[in-house]
Enzyme design. Structure first.
Site, PDB file in Angstrom:
ATOM      1  N   ASP A  65      38.541  40.247  49.414  1.00 15.52           N
ATOM      2  CA  ASP A  65      37.315  41.047  49.420  1.00 15.52           C
ATOM      3  C   ASP A  65      37.427  42.118  48.344  1.00 15.52           C
ATOM      4  O   ASP A  65      38.493  42.326  47.778  1.00 15.52           O
ATOM      5  CB  ASP A  65      36.997  41.612  50.818  1.00 15.52           C
ATOM      6  CG  ASP A  65      37.955  42.692  51.288  1.00 15.52           C
ATOM      7  OD1 ASP A  65      39.106  42.748  50.794  1.00 15.52           O
ATOM      8  OD2 ASP A  65      37.573  43.481  52.167  1.00 15.52           O
ATOM      9  N   TYR A  67      37.698  45.521  46.013  1.00 17.89           N
ATOM     10  CA  TYR A  67      38.414  46.794  46.109  1.00 17.89           C
ATOM     11  C   TYR A  67      37.514  47.814  46.809  1.00 17.89           C
ATOM     12  O   TYR A  67      36.342  47.953  46.462  1.00 17.89           O
ATOM     13  CB  TYR A  67      38.767  47.329  44.726  1.00 17.89           C
ATOM     14  CG  TYR A  67      39.741  46.512  43.923  1.00 17.89           C
ATOM     15  CD1 TYR A  67      41.061  46.348  44.335  1.00 17.89           C
ATOM     16  CD2 TYR A  67      39.362  45.931  42.709  1.00 17.89           C
ATOM     17  CE1 TYR A  67      41.973  45.617  43.575  1.00 17.89           C
ATOM     18  CE2 TYR A  67      40.267  45.203  41.934  1.00 17.89           C
ATOM     19  CZ  TYR A  67      41.571  45.049  42.386  1.00 17.89           C
ATOM     20  OH  TYR A  67      42.471  44.346  41.629  1.00 17.89           O
ATOM     21  N   PHE A  78      39.799  40.839  41.693  1.00 18.86           N
ATOM     22  CA  PHE A  78      40.935  41.442  40.980  1.00 18.86           C
ATOM     23  C   PHE A  78      40.540  42.339  39.805  1.00 18.86           C
ATOM     24  O   PHE A  78      41.366  43.083  39.293  1.00 18.86           O
ATOM     25  CB  PHE A  78      41.944  40.385  40.502  1.00 18.86           C
ATOM     26  CG  PHE A  78      42.585  39.616  41.616  1.00 18.86           C
ATOM     27  CD1 PHE A  78      43.527  40.211  42.445  1.00 18.86           C
ATOM     28  CD2 PHE A  78      42.225  38.301  41.869  1.00 18.86           C
ATOM     29  CE1 PHE A  78      44.112  39.520  43.499  1.00 18.86           C
ATOM     30  CE2 PHE A  78      42.809  37.589  42.915  1.00 18.86           C
ATOM     31  CZ  PHE A  78      43.747  38.199  43.729  1.00 18.86           C
TER      32      PHE A  78
END
Length: 226
Positions: A65, A67, A78
């Site tokens: 999921d 940040y 990412f």
């Protein structure tokens, strides 16, 4: 309201948005946005689909999921915005890249859009999150939607490289025809698990090897400095 499905995915996903679970998900998100700070911003919810149209998908990288910190998430797993400090998981990705890909230089930012523009669908299983609350939108319907995306990519006639880091992502192998497509597996790059099977797995050269064998262009992994 969620933004419309990007044009390059509408034939694959338009019907999905009419299903009851998706309409319930939209209601949930409307309520969440009224009460809390939600990431990524609404207009970035489908950014991964926008940057990598269905016809261009050669690699699918699956995250969990977004940040949950302010300003970080912008719709790609990412990846973070250029001005945001590079998170720990991405620092580990860069360390592995530097040891795996000859000539790779660790960049000064975490903006991974160049990968998405080369045919890597950078998909989180859950596309939104409440500020400072990881997994807060888990089990609300996103997984059904993103499983559909994985299944649509699996249906592509040409070979796709599915990159599954960590136990959560590796459960999705059930959705993939492993006889037709390539799987690149490793531990998750988070600080908790990177030393137990992410470092040294050479995921990036494995992805390029699989692409080359499929007659597809390899990824240029270098992220430009800002």
């Amino acid at each position: 309201m969620l933004p419309p499905i990007p044009e390059g995915w509408r034939p694959q996903l338009e019907d999905e948005t009419r299903k009851p679970y998706f309409q319930q998900l939209e209601k949930f998100l409307e309520q969440e946005r009224r009460q809390f700070k939600i990431f990524p911003p609404e207009e970035d919810t489908f950014r991964a689909l926008e940057l990598t149209p269905y016809r261009d998908v050669n690699v699918l990288l699956l995250g969990q999921d977004p940040y949950p910190g302010p300003g970080q998430a912008h719709g790609l797993c990412f990846s973070v915005r250029r001005e945001v400090p590079v998170p720990a998981s991405l620092r580990n990705i860069y360390k592995e890249l530097a040891s795996d890909i000859k000539g790779f230089r660790i960049p000064n930012n975490g903006y991974l859009v160049p990968w998405a523009e080369q045919g890597m669908l950078m998909l989180n299983a859950v596309l939104t999150v409440r500020e400072h609350k990881p997994n807060s939108h888990k089990g609300k319907g996103w997984e059904t939607f993103t499983d559909t995306i994985i299944s649509r990519v699996n249906a592509k006639r040409s070979r796709v490289v599915f990159v599954l880091w960590g136990a959560y992502a590796q459960k999705k192998i059930a959705l993939i025809d492993t006889a037709r497509h390539s799987i690149v597996k490793a531990a998750h790059p988070s600080p908790l698990s990177a030393r137990n099977g992410f470092f040294g797995k050479k995921s990036f050269s494995a992805i390029n090897k699989a692409l080359k064998e499929a007659g597809k262009p390899e990824i240029d992994w270098q992220i430009p400095d800002i």
